[in-house]
Design an enzyme around this catalytic site. Structure first.
Site, PDB file in Angstrom:
ATOM      1  N   ARG A  67       0.856  -1.197   0.000  1.00 26.76           N
ATOM      2  CA  ARG A  67       0.000   0.000   0.000  1.00 26.76           C
ATOM      3  C   ARG A  67       0.881   1.233   0.000  1.00 26.76           C
ATOM      4  O   ARG A  67       1.729   1.416   0.860  1.00 26.76           O
ATOM      5  CB  ARG A  67      -0.903   0.003   1.225  1.00 26.76           C
ATOM      6  CG  ARG A  67      -1.803   1.217   1.276  1.00 26.76           C
ATOM      7  CD  ARG A  67      -2.628   1.275   2.543  1.00 26.76           C
ATOM      8  NE  ARG A  67      -3.726   0.339   2.526  1.00 26.76           N
ATOM      9  CZ  ARG A  67      -4.456   0.040   3.601  1.00 26.76           C
ATOM     10  NH1 ARG A  67      -4.179   0.581   4.769  1.00 26.76           N
ATOM     11  NH2 ARG A  67      -5.450  -0.818   3.517  1.00 26.76           N
ATOM     12  N   ARG A 181      -4.509   3.817  17.404  1.00 27.13           N
ATOM     13  CA  ARG A 181      -5.326   3.208  16.344  1.00 27.13           C
ATOM     14  C   ARG A 181      -5.026   3.921  15.042  1.00 27.13           C
ATOM     15  O   ARG A 181      -4.318   4.938  15.017  1.00 27.13           O
ATOM     16  CB  ARG A 181      -6.820   3.395  16.722  1.00 27.13           C
ATOM     17  CG  ARG A 181      -7.785   2.378  16.121  1.00 27.13           C
ATOM     18  CD  ARG A 181      -7.547   0.992  16.619  1.00 27.13           C
ATOM     19  NE  ARG A 181      -8.661   0.083  16.337  1.00 27.13           N
ATOM     20  CZ  ARG A 181      -8.770  -0.672  15.246  1.00 27.13           C
ATOM     21  NH1 ARG A 181      -7.860  -0.610  14.298  1.00 27.13           N
ATOM     22  NH2 ARG A 181      -9.785  -1.504  15.108  1.00 27.13           N
ATOM     23  N   LYS A 182      -5.617   3.414  13.940  1.00 20.75           N
ATOM     24  CA  LYS A 182      -5.454   4.105  12.654  1.00 20.75           C
ATOM     25  C   LYS A 182      -6.018   5.525  12.725  1.00 20.75           C
ATOM     26  O   LYS A 182      -6.811   5.838  13.622  1.00 20.75           O
ATOM     27  CB  LYS A 182      -6.139   3.315  11.541  1.00 20.75           C
ATOM     28  CG  LYS A 182      -7.657   3.394  11.605  1.00 20.75           C
ATOM     29  CD  LYS A 182      -8.335   2.574  10.521  1.00 20.75           C
ATOM     30  CE  LYS A 182      -8.193   3.199   9.154  1.00 20.75           C
ATOM     31  NZ  LYS A 182      -9.170   2.598   8.183  1.00 20.75           N
ATOM     32  N   GLY A 436     -16.990  -5.654   2.187  1.00 22.07           N
ATOM     33  CA  GLY A 436     -17.060  -7.095   2.433  1.00 22.07           C
ATOM     34  C   GLY A 436     -17.272  -7.507   3.870  1.00 22.07           C
ATOM     35  O   GLY A 436     -17.524  -8.683   4.160  1.00 22.07           O
ATOM     36  N   CYS A 441     -14.600  -0.502   4.786  1.00 24.44           N
ATOM     37  CA  CYS A 441     -13.607   0.146   3.925  1.00 24.44           C
ATOM     38  C   CYS A 441     -14.248   0.703   2.654  1.00 24.44           C
ATOM     39  O   CYS A 441     -13.771   1.672   2.083  1.00 24.44           O
ATOM     40  CB  CYS A 441     -12.525  -0.848   3.533  1.00 24.44           C
ATOM     41  SG  CYS A 441     -11.723  -1.614   4.942  1.00 24.44           S
ATOM     42  N   GLY A 442     -15.325   0.070   2.187  1.00 23.76           N
ATOM     43  CA  GLY A 442     -16.007   0.523   0.967  1.00 23.76           C
ATOM     44  C   GLY A 442     -17.070   1.572   1.258  1.00 23.76           C
ATOM     45  O   GLY A 442     -17.832   1.944   0.373  1.00 23.76           O
TER      46      GLY A 442
HETATM   47 FE1  SRM Z   1      -9.764  -0.526   5.407  1.00 21.27          FE
HETATM   48  C1  SRM Z   1      -8.644  -2.846   7.591  1.00 21.27           C
HETATM   49  C2  SRM Z   1      -8.603  -2.293   2.824  1.00 21.27           C
HETATM   50  C3  SRM Z   1     -10.218   2.164   3.387  1.00 21.27           C
HETATM   51  C4  SRM Z   1     -11.779   0.861   7.787  1.00 21.27           C
HETATM   52  N1  SRM Z   1      -8.737  -2.241   5.253  1.00 21.27           N
HETATM   53  C5  SRM Z   1      -8.338  -3.039   6.285  1.00 21.27           C
HETATM   54  C6  SRM Z   1      -7.386  -4.121   5.799  1.00 21.27           C
HETATM   55  C7  SRM Z   1      -6.008  -3.587   5.957  1.00 21.27           C
HETATM   56  C8  SRM Z   1      -7.510  -5.430   6.570  1.00 21.27           C
HETATM   57  C9  SRM Z   1      -6.436  -6.424   6.189  1.00 21.27           C
HETATM   58  O1  SRM Z   1      -5.356  -6.415   6.765  1.00 21.27           O
HETATM   59  O2  SRM Z   1      -6.695  -7.229   5.316  1.00 21.27           O
HETATM   60  C10 SRM Z   1      -7.836  -4.229   4.316  1.00 21.27           C
HETATM   61  C11 SRM Z   1      -6.791  -4.675   3.320  1.00 21.27           C
HETATM   62  C12 SRM Z   1      -7.414  -5.559   2.259  1.00 21.27           C
HETATM   63  C13 SRM Z   1      -6.657  -5.587   0.986  1.00 21.27           C
HETATM   64  O3  SRM Z   1      -5.943  -6.593   0.714  1.00 21.27           O
HETATM   65  O4  SRM Z   1      -6.807  -4.670   0.197  1.00 21.27           O
HETATM   66  C14 SRM Z   1      -8.411  -2.837   4.090  1.00 21.27           C
HETATM   67  N2  SRM Z   1      -9.356  -0.109   3.499  1.00 21.27           N
HETATM   68  C15 SRM Z   1      -8.977  -1.008   2.561  1.00 21.27           C
HETATM   69  C16 SRM Z   1      -9.029  -0.405   1.172  1.00 21.27           C
HETATM   70  C17 SRM Z   1      -7.962  -0.967   0.234  1.00 21.27           C
HETATM   71  C18 SRM Z   1     -10.433  -0.632   0.583  1.00 21.27           C
HETATM   72  C19 SRM Z   1     -10.508  -0.374  -0.912  1.00 21.27           C
HETATM   73  O5  SRM Z   1     -10.679  -1.360  -1.641  1.00 21.27           O
HETATM   74  O6  SRM Z   1     -10.378   0.770  -1.328  1.00 21.27           O
HETATM   75  C20 SRM Z   1      -8.889   1.088   1.523  1.00 21.27           C
HETATM   76  C21 SRM Z   1      -7.464   1.541   1.616  1.00 21.27           C
HETATM   77  C22 SRM Z   1      -7.346   3.009   1.865  1.00 21.27           C
HETATM   78  C23 SRM Z   1      -5.921   3.506   1.794  1.00 21.27           C
HETATM   79  O7  SRM Z   1      -5.458   3.752   0.677  1.00 21.27           O
HETATM   80  O8  SRM Z   1      -5.299   3.642   2.845  1.00 21.27           O
HETATM   81  C24 SRM Z   1      -9.523   1.088   2.905  1.00 21.27           C
HETATM   82  N3  SRM Z   1     -10.741   1.240   5.582  1.00 21.27           N
HETATM   83  C25 SRM Z   1     -10.903   2.169   4.599  1.00 21.27           C
HETATM   84  C26 SRM Z   1     -11.920   3.124   4.979  1.00 21.27           C
HETATM   85  C27 SRM Z   1     -12.471   4.237   4.093  1.00 21.27           C
HETATM   86  C28 SRM Z   1     -11.864   5.575   4.277  1.00 21.27           C
HETATM   87  O9  SRM Z   1     -10.787   5.736   4.865  1.00 21.27           O
HETATM   88  O10 SRM Z   1     -12.491   6.515   3.795  1.00 21.27           O
HETATM   89  C29 SRM Z   1     -12.352   2.746   6.234  1.00 21.27           C
HETATM   90  C30 SRM Z   1     -13.489   3.402   7.066  1.00 21.27           C
HETATM   91  C31 SRM Z   1     -13.095   4.755   7.543  1.00 21.27           C
HETATM   92  C32 SRM Z   1     -12.310   4.747   8.817  1.00 21.27           C
HETATM   93  O11 SRM Z   1     -11.275   4.096   8.891  1.00 21.27           O
HETATM   94  O12 SRM Z   1     -12.749   5.407   9.758  1.00 21.27           O
HETATM   95  C33 SRM Z   1     -11.616   1.563   6.608  1.00 21.27           C
HETATM   96  N4  SRM Z   1     -10.114  -0.903   7.364  1.00 21.27           N
HETATM   97  C34 SRM Z   1     -11.025  -0.247   8.159  1.00 21.27           C
HETATM   98  C35 SRM Z   1     -11.078  -0.894   9.445  1.00 21.27           C
HETATM   99  C36 SRM Z   1     -11.975  -0.466  10.652  1.00 21.27           C
HETATM  100  C37 SRM Z   1     -11.262   0.555  11.477  1.00 21.27           C
HETATM  101  C38 SRM Z   1     -11.750   0.662  12.887  1.00 21.27           C
HETATM  102  O13 SRM Z   1     -11.530   1.710  13.512  1.00 21.27           O
HETATM  103  O14 SRM Z   1     -12.308  -0.301  13.427  1.00 21.27           O
HETATM  104  C39 SRM Z   1     -10.173  -1.967   9.394  1.00 21.27           C
HETATM  105  C40 SRM Z   1      -9.843  -2.979  10.509  1.00 21.27           C
HETATM  106  C41 SRM Z   1      -8.933  -2.435  11.546  1.00 21.27           C
HETATM  107  O15 SRM Z   1      -8.268  -1.415  11.352  1.00 21.27           O
HETATM  108  O16 SRM Z   1      -8.889  -3.059  12.596  1.00 21.27           O
HETATM  109  C42 SRM Z   1      -9.588  -1.952   8.074  1.00 21.27           C
HETATM  110 FE1  SF4 Z   2     -13.644  -5.821   5.290  1.00 20.31          FE
HETATM  111 FE2  SF4 Z   2     -12.100  -3.809   4.523  1.00 20.31          FE
HETATM  112 FE3  SF4 Z   2     -11.463  -6.320   3.887  1.00 20.31          FE
HETATM  113 FE4  SF4 Z   2     -13.514  -5.074   2.693  1.00 20.31          FE
HETATM  114  S1  SF4 Z   2     -11.326  -4.567   2.533  1.00 20.31           S
HETATM  115  S2  SF4 Z   2     -13.532  -7.140   3.460  1.00 20.31           S
HETATM  116  S3  SF4 Z   2     -14.372  -3.919   4.419  1.00 20.31           S
HETATM  117  S4  SF4 Z   2     -11.524  -5.388   5.922  1.00 20.31           S
END
Ligand code: SRM
Ligand code: SF4
Length: 511
Positions: A67, A181-182, A436, A441-442
Site C-alpha cells: 500500500r 489506532r489508525k 465485504g 472500507c467501501g
Molecule cells: Fe480498510 C482494515 C482495505 C479504506 C476501515 N482495510 C483493512 C485491511 C487492511 C484489513 C487487512 O489487513 O486485510 C484491508 C486490506 C485488504 C486488501 O488486501 O486490500 C483494508 N481499506 C482497505 C481499502 C484498500 C479498501 C478499498 O478497496 O479501497 C482502503 C485503503 C485506503 C488507503 O489507501 O489507505 C480502505 N478502511 C478504509 C476506509 C475508508 C476511508 O478511509 O475513507 C475505512 C473506514 C473509515 C475509517 O477508517 O474510519 C476503513 N479498514 C477499516 C477498518 C476499521 C477501522 C476501525 O476503527 O475499526 C479496518 C480494521 C482495523 O483497522 O482493525 C480496516
Molecule cells: Fe472488510 Fe475492509 Fe477487507 Fe472489505 S477490505 S472485506 S471492508 S476489511
C-alpha cells in the site's frame, strides 16, 4: 514514542507495539528478505511489516500487497509507470487497486523483491511508509486541486506538508508510529466535499473568518464494526499555512498520549472526545498548539453537490481540460497503468490523479487534442460515460484478497450493476458502495445504497449475504446512511434491487 495512560491494561496490539515499534522492521527488511518470508516472526510478518506498507495476505500466501501513499491522489507519469512495471513482472498475479482513499495498492508481489521494489519507489519519490495499521493513512485532497475553476484553496502543497511532517518526508517518523489506532486526515479546498470530510478523524473544510479564507477543523469522523460517527466541529479555524500542519501535529500528539490503548474497539479519536468532552479536548489541543486557537467560522463554503469528475471538464487554465476515466471497481493491470502514464505524457503534462471513487483523471489536456485522446483504445476500456449504476460503483477489496471478508465484493458488485443497467432505465445516478465486512472500507454508509457483507442461512445452508444501507448523502451537509435491511442473500439481490430502483429511484424497465 508512547505514553500509555497509567493503570491502563494494554490490549494485545499495544503489547506488541510496546515490545518493538512497527517501524523497526525498516532496518531488518534486508535480513528478512535473505531469510525468506516463511521464516519471519509471525508478528513482524502479519503486523509490523504494515508499517512499511507491506501486507502479508493470508488468502494468497507468498503474494504480498504493497500500500502506497499518494497525497491528494496525484502521481507523475514516471511514478505510475514505475508502479506498472513493478507488477508487470508478476503476470496475471500482478494487479493494482485504486483505493477509497485515492491511493494505490499493488498486488501479487514476491517478498524476495521487496527491498528492490522499495528502492524503486524511493528513486521516484514515492513512499509506502506508515500506510497501514496504527498510522495516519493516505491524506486525501480534492482530485482537481489546482485545476478546478471554482476552487477556493489549492490544498496539494498543504497535504504534502502534513504527510512530510507525519512520515519525516517518507523516511518514517517514530513520533507518530505508535498511535492507539489508525487515523485519517482529509483537506478539502473545493466546494463539493470531494474527500468525504465527514468520515475522517481530522478534516479541513474551507471557511471565511473575518474575510480571510482558511479552514474550519472537524474531528472524530470514523467507521468501525462497532460504531460509525460523522466528524464534528472542534470550534477551530486555521489559515491555509503552516498552522494546518501544526494543528495536525497537536491533535495527533494529544491522541497518541491520551487515546485508549485498552479496548481496541474504543480507541479511535472520537472515543477520546466523548470521554473528555469537546471543551477539554480543544483545550488540550490548544496547549500542544502553543497559541490560542481561533474559534471556527460560523459557516463553511461547502455548497455544491459532490461531483464524480468523469468525462471532459474545462480547467481553470484556459485551453486545458481534465478528463475523468471510469475504472470499474478501481481495478487496474500493468498495461492500463503504463498506458495511462503514456497518455499523460502525450496529451497532458505527465500527471495523473486518482479519486476516492476509485477512478483516474488525466489533467492538462489541450482542447485541440481532446478528440484524438478520446479515440485512444483506453477510452473504450475505461469509458468517460459508463452506464448509470456502473458509473457510481465503489467496492472494497473483498474475499479475493482480504481475510476479513465475509463475501466476494468487486466482481459481484460489477456484475450486478451491469445487469441492472441492462434491464432498467434509471434517470439519475444511484451511488452503490460495497464492503465485504463491518470494517466498512467501501464506505456503504455514504452511499445511496450500501451493501455490507455478512452471512445468511437459506435452505439449510450458509450463504453469502449483505446488510443493506440507504440514505447516505454526500457533498453539502453530508449525512450517513442507515441499515434498512438485514442479511439479504446475494443470490436474491437482482430482483430485490430492481424493486428498490423502481420504487425509490424512478427506474423503469427497458423497452
Ligand atoms: Fe480498510 C482494515 C482495505 C479504506 C476501515 N482495510 C483493512 C485491511 C487492511 C484489513 C487487512 O489487513 O486485510 C484491508 C486490506 C485488504 C486488501 O488486501 O486490500 C483494508 N481499506 C482497505 C481499502 C484498500 C479498501 C478499498 O478497496 O479501497 C482502503 C485503503 C485506503 C488507503 O489507501 O489507505 C480502505 N478502511 C478504509 C476506509 C475508508 C476511508 O478511509 O475513507 C475505512 C473506514 C473509515 C475509517 O477508517 O474510519 C476503513 N479498514 C477499516 C477498518 C476499521 C477501522 C476501525 O476503527 O475499526 C479496518 C480494521 C482495523 O483497522 O482493525 C480496516
Ligand atoms: Fe472488510 Fe475492509 Fe477487507 Fe472489505 S477490505 S472485506 S471492508 S476489511
Amino acid at each position: 514514542m508512547t505514553q500509555a495512560k497509567p493503570a491502563e491494561k494494554l490490549n494485545k496490539f499495544e503489547k506488541f507495539k510496546a515490545a518493538k515499534d512497527g517501524l523497526a522492521v525498516k532496518d531488518e527488511l534486508e535480513q528478512f528478505v535473505e531469510m525468506g518470508w516463511e521464516a519471519i516472526d509471525k508478528t513482524d510478518l502479519e503486523h509490523r511489516l504494515k508499517w512499511l506498507g507491506i501486507f502479508y495476505r493470508p488468502v494468497t500466501p507468498g503474494k504480498f500487497m504493497l500500500r502506497l501513499r499518494t497525497p491528494s491522489g496525484v502521481l507523475s507519469s514516471l511514478q505510475l509507470r514505475t508502479l506498472g512495471e513493478i507488477i508487470q513482472r508478476y503476470g496475471d498475479d500482478g494487479s493494482a487497486d485504486i483505493t477509497t482513499r485515492q491511493n494505490i495498492q499493488l498486488r501479487g508481489l514476491r517478498f524476495e523483491d521487496m527491498t528492490d521494489i522499495l528502492k524503486k519507489l524511493t528513486a521516484v519519490e514515492l513512499t509506502s511508509v506508515q500506510s497501514g495499521m496504527d498510522n495516519v493513512r493516505n491524506i486525501t485532497g480534492s482530485p482537481v486541486a489546482g485545476i478546478d475553476g471554482a476552487e477556493l484553496i489549492d490544498t496539494r502543497e498543504l497535504v504534502q506538508q502534513v504527510q512530510d511532517m507525519i512520515t519525516n518526508k517518507g523516511q518514517g517518523n517514530y513520533d507518530f508510529t505508535n498511535l492507539p489506532r489508525k487515523f485519517n486526515i482529509a483537506l478539502e479546498g473545493g466546494r463539493d466535499n470531494s474527500v468525504h470530510a465527514e468520515i475522517n478523524d481530522i478534516a479541513f473544510v474551507p471557511a471565511y473568518k473575518d474575510e480571510v479564507l482558511g479552514f474550519n477543523v472537524l474531528v472524530g469522523g470514523f467507521f468501525s464494526a462497532k460504531r460509525c460517527a460523522s466528524a464534528i466541529s472542534m470550534n477551530a479555524w486555521v489559515p491555509p499555512n503552516e498552522d494546518v500542519v501544526e494543528i495536525c501535529r497537536s491533535i495527533l500528539t494529544v491522541f497518541r498520549d491520551n487515546g485508549s490503548r485498552a479496548n481496541r474497539q474504543k480507541s479511535r479519536l472520537m472515543w477520546l472526545i466523548d470521554e473528555w468532552g469537546m471543551e477539554k479536548f480543544r483545550a488540550e489541543v490548544e496547549k500542544s498548539f502553543d497559541k490560542p486557537l481561533t474559534p471556527a467560522a460560523e459557516t463553511d463554503e461547502i455548497d455544491w453537490d459532490k461531483r464524480d469528475h468523469l468525462g471532459v471538464h474545462a480547467q481553470k487554465q484556459e485551453g486545458l481540460s481534465y478528463v475523468g476515466f471510469h475504472v470499474p471497481v478501481g481495478r487496474l493491470d500493468a498495461d492500463a497503468m503504463l498506458e495511462f502514464a503514456r497518455l499523460a505524457e502525450v496529451y497532458g503534462q505527465s500527471e495523473i490523479r486518482l479519486t476516492v471513487e476509485q477512478n483516474v483523471i488525466l489533467p492538462h489536456v489541450k482542447t485541440e487534442t481532446l478528440e484524438t485522446l478520446l479515440q485512444e483504445p483506453i477510452a473504450a476500456r475505461f469509458p468517460l460515460e459508463p452506464t448509470p449504476l456502473v458509473r457510481s460503483l465503489v467496492s472494497c477489496t473483498g474475499a479475493q484478497f482480504c481475510n476479513f471478508a465475509l463475501v466476494e465484493t468487486k466482481q459481484r458488485a460489477l456484475k450486478i450493476a451491469q445487469e441492472l443497467d441492462a434491464q432498467l432505465d434509471i434517470p439519475d445516478r444511484v451511488r452503490m458502495h460495497w464492503t465485504g465486512c463491518p470494517n466498512s472500507c467501501g464506505q456503504p454508509q455514504v452511499a445511496d445504497i450500501g451493501f455490507l457483507g455478512t452471512k445468511a442461512r437459506k435452505d439449510g445452508k450458509t450463504i453469502e449475504a449483505v446488510d443493506v444501507y440507504m440514505g447516505g448523502t454526500i457533498g453539502k451537509d453530508a449525512k450517513l446512511g442507515e441499515r434498512v435491511e438485514k442479511s439479504v442473500p446475494c443470490e436474491d439481490l437482482i430482483p430485490y434491487l430492481k424493486t428498490v430502483m423502481m420504487e425509490k429511484f424512478g427506474a423503469t424497465p427497458k423497452a
